[in-house]
Design a protein around this motif. Structure first.
Motif, PDB file in Angstrom:
ATOM      1  N   VAL A  61       0.838  -1.200   0.000  1.00 15.23           N
ATOM      2  CA  VAL A  61       0.000   0.000   0.000  1.00 15.23           C
ATOM      3  C   VAL A  61       0.869   1.244   0.000  1.00 15.23           C
ATOM      4  N   ILE A  62       0.210   2.359  -0.265  1.00 15.86           N
ATOM      5  CA  ILE A  62       0.921   3.634  -0.285  1.00 15.86           C
ATOM      6  C   ILE A  62       0.414   4.421   0.914  1.00 15.86           C
ATOM      7  N   PRO A  63       1.202   4.486   1.968  1.00 17.83           N
ATOM      8  CA  PRO A  63       0.727   5.154   3.182  1.00 17.83           C
ATOM      9  C   PRO A  63       0.451   6.622   2.903  1.00 17.83           C
ATOM     10  N   THR A  64      -0.439   7.177   3.683  1.00 23.98           N
ATOM     11  CA  THR A  64      -0.975   8.485   3.381  1.00 23.98           C
ATOM     12  C   THR A  64       0.053   9.605   3.429  1.00 23.98           C
ATOM     13  N   GLN A  65       1.131   9.455   4.171  1.00 23.23           N
ATOM     14  CA  GLN A  65       2.140  10.518   4.252  1.00 23.23           C
ATOM     15  C   GLN A  65       2.545  11.020   2.874  1.00 23.23           C
ATOM     16  N   GLN A  66       2.596  10.100   1.953  1.00 22.08           N
ATOM     17  CA  GLN A  66       3.074  10.498   0.640  1.00 22.08           C
ATOM     18  C   GLN A  66       2.031  11.268  -0.152  1.00 22.08           C
ATOM     19  N   ASP A 102      -9.605   7.969  -9.599  1.00 21.21           N
ATOM     20  CA  ASP A 102      -8.349   8.421 -10.170  1.00 21.21           C
ATOM     21  C   ASP A 102      -7.254   8.569  -9.111  1.00 21.21           C
ATOM     22  N   GLN A 103      -7.224   7.661  -8.180  1.00 17.73           N
ATOM     23  CA  GLN A 103      -6.163   7.622  -7.182  1.00 17.73           C
ATOM     24  C   GLN A 103      -5.234   6.451  -7.524  1.00 17.73           C
ATOM     25  N   PRO A 104      -3.969   6.574  -7.172  1.00 18.81           N
ATOM     26  CA  PRO A 104      -3.103   5.405  -7.378  1.00 18.81           C
ATOM     27  C   PRO A 104      -3.638   4.236  -6.558  1.00 18.81           C
ATOM     28  N   TRP A 105      -3.678   3.070  -7.164  1.00 18.91           N
ATOM     29  CA  TRP A 105      -4.126   1.893  -6.420  1.00 18.91           C
ATOM     30  C   TRP A 105      -3.252   1.710  -5.187  1.00 18.91           C
ATOM     31  N   GLY A 106      -3.851   1.246  -4.122  1.00 18.81           N
ATOM     32  CA  GLY A 106      -3.088   1.004  -2.903  1.00 18.81           C
ATOM     33  C   GLY A 106      -3.050   2.206  -1.976  1.00 18.81           C
ATOM     34  N   SER A 107      -3.618   3.352  -2.435  1.00 17.03           N
ATOM     35  CA  SER A 107      -3.555   4.566  -1.627  1.00 17.03           C
ATOM     36  C   SER A 107      -4.340   4.431  -0.339  1.00 17.03           C
ATOM     37  N   LEU A 112      -7.423   1.754  -0.775  1.00 17.15           N
ATOM     38  CA  LEU A 112      -8.097   1.564  -2.050  1.00 17.15           C
ATOM     39  C   LEU A 112      -7.343   0.496  -2.844  1.00 17.15           C
ATOM     40  N   LEU A 113      -7.979  -0.665  -3.043  1.00 19.50           N
ATOM     41  CA  LEU A 113      -7.284  -1.763  -3.710  1.00 19.50           C
ATOM     42  C   LEU A 113      -7.986  -2.168  -5.001  1.00 19.50           C
TER      43      LEU A 113
END
Ligand SMILES: C[S@@+](CC[C@H](N)C(=O)[O-])C[C@H]1O[C@@H](n2cnc3c(N)ncnc32)[C@H](O)[C@@H]1O
Lengths: 578, 474
Positions: A536-541, B62-67, B117-118
């Motif tokens: 996942v992409i943690p929210t900080q970014q 329109d968010q990067p997946w995994g966000s 979001l996956l």
């Protein structure tokens, strides 16, 4: 599609002992099966898979054929007879003592018929060899013996006979059969005792699949799909399994849909195949249509990360691919990329990557001897290839990570997880549980919370230090801070969501009329475990991009912290206030 | 057309399925939409409400997946609230929307929580899909598809479709490109799933899902009683053959469907099987009686390599177990000596204090101030531990509580290609046996001979070590 035995293909031969033997089927050669006998390879080439042959004592005078295809009815003769007899008429009871529906009821049902004497007669006509003998004996004795005894006798003889019968079954050598073959033999340790069910589970949890046809679909072309990172210490079995799922394992995988007869010919002779890996495409194109360059696929590709200079993928030879001498027509030639950990983490330490061979102008090349020119092209091509493979790997955005390693898996994840695209899946196999519990612990909720807090602390310190120049990289942590975090946490625990550990085991049963039960013996050894999590992409970014929302968002993160700390170690994902 | 299951791209897209993961095992599938046709109410457009807050879809598209996505402040309004009362809050994916608002309002972040979001995968879908029937779970279908050799380019027959769990797993397995309108010149065979279901609503629901998930052309759903009418596409008698390579029957009476799955159907209709490849079958039945009937029928119809297995899967929980007197007073800590040494030490300390106390009592015989103090100290050692919580204790594993021990029995079998006398004759002409070089021919190297004899020895040894079991792996 494995529709028939192709010349020069590896196949698995299952012997009466239930063991399998892996054999390359070379035209005009003889296949030896030890005490079971031998036969000319030509007698199985072009034939369908899964047929069972009997090696006859006397070859056919006309065409020298010494194999007989055993019809299905004969293979099932013993059981069909037993069912006809109504064998297994025992009253089974449930645990609470109530009678259960017996096998008898099933056999008598209209949907499944008893084998009548007429049918046995027909069977007798159809079958030859041993089966026929048994059946005729059975019929003869029917007059004198009571029915039950005669059946038992026949069965006994069939069994006895089967043990010494010169039978074998031709199986296509695919990942499943190779896995079982390695497990039953001394090979289990070589493949880290990876059982068939684990292969399936690993591929599914890794979400490994064909990435689509980039050349046909624009949506796909925008972002190449199906790029997987693989770490494989099973000698290539994991790579083979993933390649099979992606449709790039078999030499004919990329081919057009074909009918029998069109490609029975050996693809090309061995001598022609024996060309140098580094041979420039210009030279090979003189006698072959231009093939896509080695490791050049943009999508639907496997990138193998290996610890030594060269990866060990020797099991791929069974699928017609050799690392040292890759066949240009094999799909893996284009779709399998290999890169060492050194090349990934410190590419400039590898001279093949960092030292570009000097470009020699065309005019000068003309004057060179052909072998020198060849060497020049080889070097250039190798450099270009290593450059592109390494750069592409370092750029990341992979769609999945599949790991089966004897190294510490956490060290693999530490460096490989950041290379994954968001929502990509991670699946790690380990024969024993300990390396994976350590891994799970590194990604525990408590670790995540502590990591976020510590990072926040470091950031705030940073902010105070540089209060004279606000806004300048306020949340960017320097390498020194990061290394402090890494020293404490080893890896970034916030990059993976919902780590899960599981184990799976398939238990085979025997199903025979009246004798249905789980098989008594199962293989011991490693239990086998799989770790799964999602990148996942943690929210900080995203905060930085979201502008004025950032402060509020950061507050959320800090707010949630106390809750999490209390609920530490529960194995759930980061707890949120609700 | 593209499916987020197969080619998700790098960002979430409008009108596509996305999974909203609240925490492990808690995932909400939703189609991303700015407006919801169903009802109005929210200024922010379509909103998914969860127990961790409200998520307007405008923050999810329109968010990067995994966000990781932060919840928004949404005016739930009275309608939203009453709805929420009715249904379980975290499964609520309803929305209300302003009647004449042209575009949704930009939402404001709330501090209630977040989600991830996956993109959908068969695994996540299976765990979150709306159950209409029993479904096949990952441990089973992963093994089934592997043994069915369902690979890119294969055609799978599935009956019944049920809740579509197996459908999604199998389409991923066979996918090797989308069918395109202008038939490419290549004759490459595209993977396909032919799904049959006799329950009208279920068939329709799966069809809708297939469409919503971008799987049209890859999955073909047929509303059909397969016991009666078999597996041809379109008309049961004159329809097109799916030319299947792999078959999965999750039906109460699979043996009733088997008569249609033959090379030469009796009534002269076309076979639904691929004539050029072996066909792999798996049936999935909870009871042994069903298994026995199925296997008996398979034998009569000439299927080979019949075997039956059961898959035992368990999930394992990993957590730190903290036992000790010196650990902080944190939830989950067992306040108990962690070792004999700690126990002895503590008892000794208590004993010493008690003696001290008695001594002082004997001396002064007066009021007792030291006693409670000593008590406190002894009980405690309560000073904060040096070790951070996440490193305390020992990492332990145990099976998770909802242990499903038995799902179903899996029967596997294989039907080889048809092979006629003529086929054999042609093959004999093409690959004559008399072309074979004599095994003892001079061209054989010493090394080769050695290897062969070694192989022979190996085989014999194996044969001898093989126990006298009557295993029935055909
Ligand atoms: C257990 S469910 C299948 C679940 C499915 N495999 C999944 O993973 O979601 C069995 C389905 O078979 C359907 N079915 C039963 N008999 C049938 C028949 N004769 N023809 C077609 N479908 C049938 C039922 O309606 C039911 O939906």
């Amino acid at each position: 599609m494995h529709s028939y035995v192709r010349p020069n293909q590896f196949v698995a031969l299952r012997l009466p002992s239930e063991f399998t033997k892996i054999q390359k089927i070379e035209p005009d050669s003889t296949v030896f099966l030890g005490k079971f006998g031998s036969f000319p390879a030509n007698q199985i080439i072009g034939r369908p898979f899964y047929l069972t042959f009997e090696i006859l004592d006397d070859a056919d005078e006309k065409d020298g054929s010494c194999l007989r295809i055993i019809p299905a009815a004969e293979l099932h003769a013993e059981t069909l007879i037993a069912e006809g007899e109504g064998d297994g008429e025992e009253l089974d009871t449930n645990e609470d003592g109530t009678p259960m529906r017996t096998n008898r009821e099933i056999v008598d049902d209209a949907s499944t018929q008893k084998l009548t004497w007429e049918e046995i007669e027909a069977l007798k006509k159809e079958s030859g060899g041993a089966g026929r003998e048994i059946i005729s004996k059975l019929l003869e004795s029917h007059q004198t013996l009571d029915q039950k005894t005669s059946f038992s006798l026949a069965k006994y003889m069939l069994r006895k006979r089967r043990k010494y019968m010169k039978r074998f079954t031709v199986l296509p050598l695919d990942v499943s059969i190779l896995t079982n073959h390695m497990m039953e033999d001394q090979g289990a340790a070589r493949i880290m005792e990876l059982r068939d069910e684990m292969v399936g589970l690993l591929g599914c949890w890794g979400n490994v699949h064909h990435g689509g046809d980039a050349s046909l679909d624009e949506a796909i072309a925008a972002k190449p799909n199906g790029r997987y990172l693989v770490v494989d210490d099973t000698g290539g079995l994991v790579v083979a399994a993933m390649a099979e799922r992606m449709g790039i394992l078999y030499p004919h995988d990329g081919d057009e849909y074909e009918e029998q007869g069109s490609s029975d010919e050996p693809k090309k002779n061995e001598a022609e195949q024996a060309h140098d890996d580094e041979q420039p495409p210009t030279e090979s194109s003189t006698h072959r249509p231009a093939r896509p360059a080695h490791m050049s696929a943009s999508g639907n590709s496997i990138t193998v990360l290996h610890p030594n200079k060269q990866p060990n993928l020797s099991l791929l030879k069974y699928f017609g691919y050799s690392q040292d001498n890759p066949d240009e027509t094999h799909p893996l030639h284009k779709h399998l990329k290999t890169i060492s950990w050194l090349q990934l983490l410190d590419p400039n330490a590898d001279p093949i990557y960092s030292e570009e061979p000097e470009i020699i102008p065309e005019s000068e090349l003309y004057t060179m001897k052909s072998n020198k020119r060849g060497a020049y092209y080889r070097k250039r091509n190798r450099w270009t290839r290593v450059q592109s493979v390494v750069n592409e790997a370092r750029a990341g955005e992979f769609d999945g990570l599949i790991v089966a390693t004897v190294m510490d898996p956490s060290s693999v994840l530490k460096y490989a997880v950041p290379l994954l695209a968001g929502s990509a899946h991670v699946a790690v196999y380990s024969p024993s549980i300990e390396p994976l519990t350590e891994l799970s612990d590194l990604y525990s909720t408590a670790k995540k919370t502590a990591f976020i807090n510590r990072r926040q602390q470091l950031r705030e310190q940073k902010l105070q230090q540089s209060s004279d120049q606000p806004d300048a990289n306020e949340t960017e942590l320097q390498d020194s801070d990061l290394s402090e975090l890494m020293a404490e946490f080893y890896l970034d625990p916030t990059l993976l969501l919902a780590p899960t550990l599981q184990n799976s085991r398939v238990r085979p049963w025997q199903v025979l009329p009246g004798r249905t039960h789980p098989l008594m013996s199962m293989r011991g050894g490693a239990e086998g475990y799989i770790f799964h999590a999602v990148r996942v992409i943690p929210t900080q970014q995203t905060i930085q991009a979201a502008g004025n929302l950032s402060r509020k968002k950061r507050k959320v993160v800090t707010q949630e912290t106390p809750t999490t700390a209390v609920d530490s170690g529960s194995g759930v994902d980061v707890e949120m206030k609700s | 057309m593209h499916s987020p299951f197969l080619t998700p791209g790098s960002r979430s897209q409008l009108d596509n399925l996305a999974l909203l993961q609240l925490r492990r095992d808690q995932t909400i599938p939703t189609i991303l939409q700015l407006h919801d046709e169903k009802n109005g109410g929210y200024k922010e457009g379509k909103v998914t409400n969860t127990r961790f807050g409200s998520f307007p879809h405008i923050t999810l598209c329109d968010q990067p997946w995994g966000s990781q996505i932060i919840a928004s402040k949404v005016d739930t309004g009275s309608r939203g609230r009453t709805q929420k009362m009715k249904r379980k809050a975290d499964e609520l994916d309803s929305s209300t929307q302003a009647e004449d608002k042209p575009s949704p309002q930009t939402p404001v972040a709330a501090s209630s929580g977040f989600l991830h979001l996956l993109y959908p995968t068969p695994e996540l879908w299976t765990a979150s899909l709306p159950h209409r029937t029993q479904v096949v779970y990952t441990p089973d279908y992963s093994y089934i598809l592997h043994r069915l050799r369902a690979r890119p380019g294969s055609t799978v027959i599935e009956a019944g479709a049920g809740s579509g769990s197996f459908t999604h797993a199998s389409v991923r397995a066979v996918f090797n490109g989308y069918p395109s309108d202008d038939q490419p010149t290549k004759k490459r065979r595209l993977g396909k799933v032919c799904s049959f279901e006799f329950h009208a609503q279920r068939a329709e629901k799966v069809r809708v899902e297939v469409n919503q998930h971008g799987l049209d052309g890859l999955v073909e759903v047929t509303h059909r009683d397969v016991y009666e009418d078999g597996f041809l596409l379109g008309d049961p008698k004159t329809g097109k053959s799916p030319k299947a390579n792999a078959i999965f029957l999750d039906l109460p009476a699979p043996w009733l469907a088997l008569k249609h799955l033959v090379r030469n159907p009796p009534e002269g209709t076309e076979s639904p099987l691929d004539p050029t490849s072996p066909v792999y079958i798996c049936t999935f039945s909870p009871c042994l009686e069903q298994v026995q009937r199925t296997i008996s029928t398979l034998r009569q119809l000439g299927w080979l390599g019949i075997s039956m297995v059961e898959v035992n899967n368990r999930r394992i929980e990993v957590k730190r177990e903290r036992v000790g007197l010196d650990l902080g007073n944190i939830r989950g800590t067992v306040v108990f000596p962690k070792s004999v040494d700690e126990a002895v030490e503590r008892t000794r300390a208590l004993e010493e204090r008690a003696q001290l106390f008695r001594a002082t009592q004997n001396q002064s015989d007066g009021d007792s101030t030291p006693a409670p103090k000593a008590e406190n100290e002894a009980k405690g050692g309560q000073q904060e531990s040096e070790v951070p919580v996440y490193k305390q204790g020992r990492v332990m594993t145990r099976s998770e509580l909802d242990l499903k021990n038995h799902t179903s029995y899996l029967v596997f079998a294989i039907l080889p290609r048809e092979w006629t006398e003529e086929d054999e004759k042609r093959c004999r002409e093409k690959w004559p046996s008399n072309r074979v070089q004599e095994p003892q021919g001079p061209q054989k190297s010493k090394k080769q001979l050695k290897r062969e004899s070694r192989e022979k020895r190996d085989l014999q040894r194996k044969e001898q070590s093989q126990p006298e079991t009557e295993s029935q792996k055909e």
